[in-house]
Scaffold this motif. Sequence first.
Motif, short mmCIF file in Angstrom:
data_model
loop_
_atom_site.label_atom_id
_atom_site.label_comp_id
_atom_site.label_asym_id
_atom_site.label_seq_id
_atom_site.Cartn_x
_atom_site.Cartn_y
_atom_site.Cartn_z
N LEU A 1 -5.20 15.93 -3.84
CA LEU A 1 -5.66 14.69 -3.21
C LEU A 1 -6.84 14.94 -2.29
CD1 LEU A 1 -4.30 12.12 -3.97
CD2 LEU A 1 -2.98 12.19 -1.86
N ILE B 1 -6.73 3.95 -2.33
CA ILE B 1 -5.83 4.55 -1.36
C ILE B 1 -6.50 5.70 -0.63
CG2 ILE B 1 -3.72 5.86 -1.12
CD1 ILE B 1 -2.70 4.22 -3.56
N ASN C 1 2.53 6.68 -6.82
CA ASN C 1 1.61 7.69 -7.34
C ASN C 1 2.21 9.07 -7.18
OD1 ASN C 1 -0.77 8.80 -8.32
ND2 ASN C 1 -1.55 9.11 -6.24
N ASN D 1 -1.02 17.25 -2.27
CA ASN D 1 -1.97 17.06 -1.19
C ASN D 1 -3.26 17.82 -1.42
OD1 ASN D 1 -0.65 15.16 0.36
ND2 ASN D 1 0.68 16.71 1.29
N ARG E 1 -5.00 9.82 7.70
CA ARG E 1 -3.81 10.03 8.53
C ARG E 1 -3.23 11.44 8.34
NH1 ARG E 1 1.23 9.50 6.21
NH2 ARG E 1 1.09 8.79 4.06
N LEU F 1 0.82 -1.21 0.00
CA LEU F 1 0.00 0.00 0.00
C LEU F 1 0.85 1.26 0.00
CD1 LEU F 1 -2.81 1.26 0.16
CD2 LEU F 1 -2.56 1.22 2.66
N ARG G 1 -5.44 1.81 -8.72
CA ARG G 1 -5.72 1.58 -7.30
C ARG G 1 -5.71 2.87 -6.50
NH1 ARG G 1 -2.82 -3.94 -5.67
NH2 ARG G 1 -3.32 -5.13 -7.57
N ASN G 2 -5.37 3.98 -7.12
CA ASN G 2 -5.35 5.26 -6.41
C ASN G 2 -6.63 5.47 -5.61
OD1 ASN G 2 -3.01 5.61 -7.63
ND2 ASN G 2 -3.63 7.29 -9.00
N PHE H 1 -7.71 5.82 2.90
CA PHE H 1 -6.79 5.82 4.06
C PHE H 1 -6.24 7.21 4.35
CE2 PHE H 1 -6.87 1.55 2.51
CZ PHE H 1 -6.85 0.78 3.67
N LYS H 2 -6.75 8.21 3.71
CA LYS H 2 -6.15 9.53 3.81
C LYS H 2 -6.31 10.18 5.17
CE LYS H 2 -3.56 10.41 0.67
NZ LYS H 2 -2.39 9.69 1.17
N MET I 1 1.30 4.27 -2.88
CA MET I 1 1.10 5.70 -2.66
C MET I 1 2.33 6.48 -3.09
SD MET I 1 -0.86 5.65 0.95
CE MET I 1 -0.35 7.30 1.32
#
Lengths: 120, 736
Positions: B64, B14, A116, B61, B20, A109, B10-11, B17-18, A113
């Motif tokens: 994102l 992900i 990316n 960020n 964090r 995982l 797969r982005n 889970f951001k 990230m």
Amino acid sequence: MMGKGGEAAASAQHKEENEEEGDMVGVVKLISAEGFEFVIDKKAAMVSNTLRNMLTSPGGFAETREGEVRFPEISTAILEKICQYFYWSLHYASGKETAEFPIEPEITLELMMAANYLDT
Amino acid sequence: MSGGGPPRKRNFKIEAFKHRVELDPKYAERTWKVLEHAIHEIYNHNASGLSFEELYRSAYNMVLHKYGEKLYNGLESTMTWRLKEISKSIEAAQGGLFLEELNAKWMDHNKALQMIRDILMYMDRTYVPTSHRTPVHELGLNLWRDHIIHYPMIHGRLLDTLLDLIHRERMGEVINRGLMRSITKMLMDLGPAVYQDDFEKPFLEVSASFYSGESQEFIECCDCGNYLKKAERRLNEEMERVSHYLDAGSEAKITSVVEKEMIANHMHRLVDMENSGLVNMLIDDKYEDLGRMYTLFRRVSDGLSTIRDMMTSYLRETGKHLVTDPERLKDPVDFVQCLLNEKDKHDKIINVAFGNDKTFQNALNSSFEFFINLNNRSPEFISLYVDDKLRKGLKGATEEDVEGILDKVMMLFRYLQEKDVFEKYYKQHLAKRLLSGKTVSDDAERSMIVKLKTECGYQFTSKLEGMFTDMKTSQDTMQDFYAKKSEELGDGPTLDVHILTTGSWPTQPSPPCSLPPEILTVCEKFRGYYLGTHSGRRLTWQTNMGTADIKATFGKSQKHELNVSTYQMCVLMLFNSSDGLTYKDIEQATEIPSTDLKRCLQSLACVKGKNVLRKEPMSKDISEDDTFFFNDKFTSKLVKVKIGTVVAAKESEPEKQETRQRVEEDRKPQIEAAIVRIMKSRRVLDHNSIVSEVTKQLQARFLPNPVIIKKRIESLIEREFLERDKADRKLYRYLA
């Protein structure tokens, strides 16, 4: 995707600073969140589009000048894997011979990230 | 992204889970401030203090966390603000510095734009395509276009400055081409539409009016040659300009403007220009000017046809003048030489100046064909020219020269429509040459025949070749005759007979004159010999075509050898027995036809230096009441005296008529044969088709007159070769 046995041609080494300019020659220092430094060939770093832009951008950013890049959000383990991937990619991407690139399930995982982020 | 890397798909996974990263509500604002500051710093050339990684991570960020739009809009407004600032500084630049400033700022903007794009790469990669926004780089260019180039205070000034600089360069000033290059490249970078609308279009308009004015001025004060030189220089200048600092795509446009204004608009005036136009160039062999005219006019539509038409009409005009000029007609050799010179001259022009253009060659050929056939004596004259060359003109010339001259003649021959008329005259002239042994080179004669043969086929030359064969067999026969009969002949006059096949030679049946008895005996002996060896043949004497060598002793025992025609010989022999004879006496004794007799007496009595006879009363012409005496006082420096008959080399009017008549007669069977050939294969055909087919078939020999073809058809119908269709009177049927 997963595999084992293939050897990664990573030759990430610690320390040593090299203030060399130039497009493809010389080395660049990548620093992980924990402060570990990886010195790799620029050629390898260019596998990442993000790094490529960073190193070739005309403006003279801090990174270009100092030849080092800090990644506050990438851990040492991941960065090491990334460096291994750079060399692996450099070696196999174009050629006809192929070899598996081993990725441990537990870092998948985070590695994605980072990939990316680095546009790799 | 390849092989081992994780797939990008797969982005989306992900993002779950951001959590964090802390979601401070002010986070976006704070991050944007960092980026905005960085953008300003980049424009201020202060980027060295910035960390690419930090900025990239901030943008990363923001995108994102779904602040992509804020980031994008922030970028747009910040850049717009910077550009407005820049526009003010550009606007403030004075005079010549304006372009410099614009260019410098453009360089800055480009560099900054690239840096900004690099740090916002992640946004470019993900946010821009999904929300269909303009990519950063393009956005930067668009903003530059809208706020700098289209800024009212800059837009017009930029165009004016550029056009002014170009105008100054056209007037001979030196301008900063590097700067021009950068500016036009900037316009191109902003998109071809910007370059075209904001620069190229007005540039072309201004150029058009500039060249329209200039060409007007030039044409008033320059001659054609100079004008073309100027136009060529301008054209090269514009092409050079494009290669130095305009987009390559402009070349065709600006050259077409110059072509239109400087050439196309004045084409006719240039060509027609008095004292220096096309005609004068042609007359004066101005190869360089003509070449220039050709290359320039080739660029515009109808350019070459303008030259060609003008050239054609000039050629036809001069040609017509040439072939109808009565002065020229007096000397056929000179006449043909003139034609050849004219042809050579224009061949060279087409070769040197017009790049051997096929269409021009065709125009030249058709012009020649046109005017040569205007004069119906051309075939005769061309034959006479060959006659002249083969009689004496080629003496001392090398084989190549001979071939060259004959080839040129053949070229003229090709233009002739009435090739059969030429054949007729050629036959006559060849016959004269062969019989009098005047031909210079047998090889040249044969070469000419071969050329005619390749041009017109076997039929055309078969009779001419027959003439050569006759000459050869005559020689053999004479040798044989003398070998066998020499003792019989004794000391009598030597006879040399040419046995001519009837039909091959252009003989006019003429009653033989009564030969002097001395000659007659020899002739009879020959007749006996010949008919003895060849049974079933008939021999008639063509006394009108022979020659004789006679020895005469004059007053102070001067001996001369006279070379005369058979007729003249007959007349002179009469004076062996008497000193004075009247015209009537001579006519009675010789039975020579009166026109021939007059001519022959004239050459014996009236030509100075060759007057072996004396005429009473003295006058230039012969009348039927004249009396002739042997001229005792005749003197000459030469032992051999050649007394030519007064024959006009050219045909006299009645002779011409006669030849024409014979030609027409000869054509009849040819036309009929052609009609029958055609009808045999077609069975049924309408009148017009027959006429056109016949014309086509006979074109190689002559141009048949439709009226005559019609007459021939009628004659064929009468003789029941053809019949008219019962239903359609225009149709003819072939009757087998």
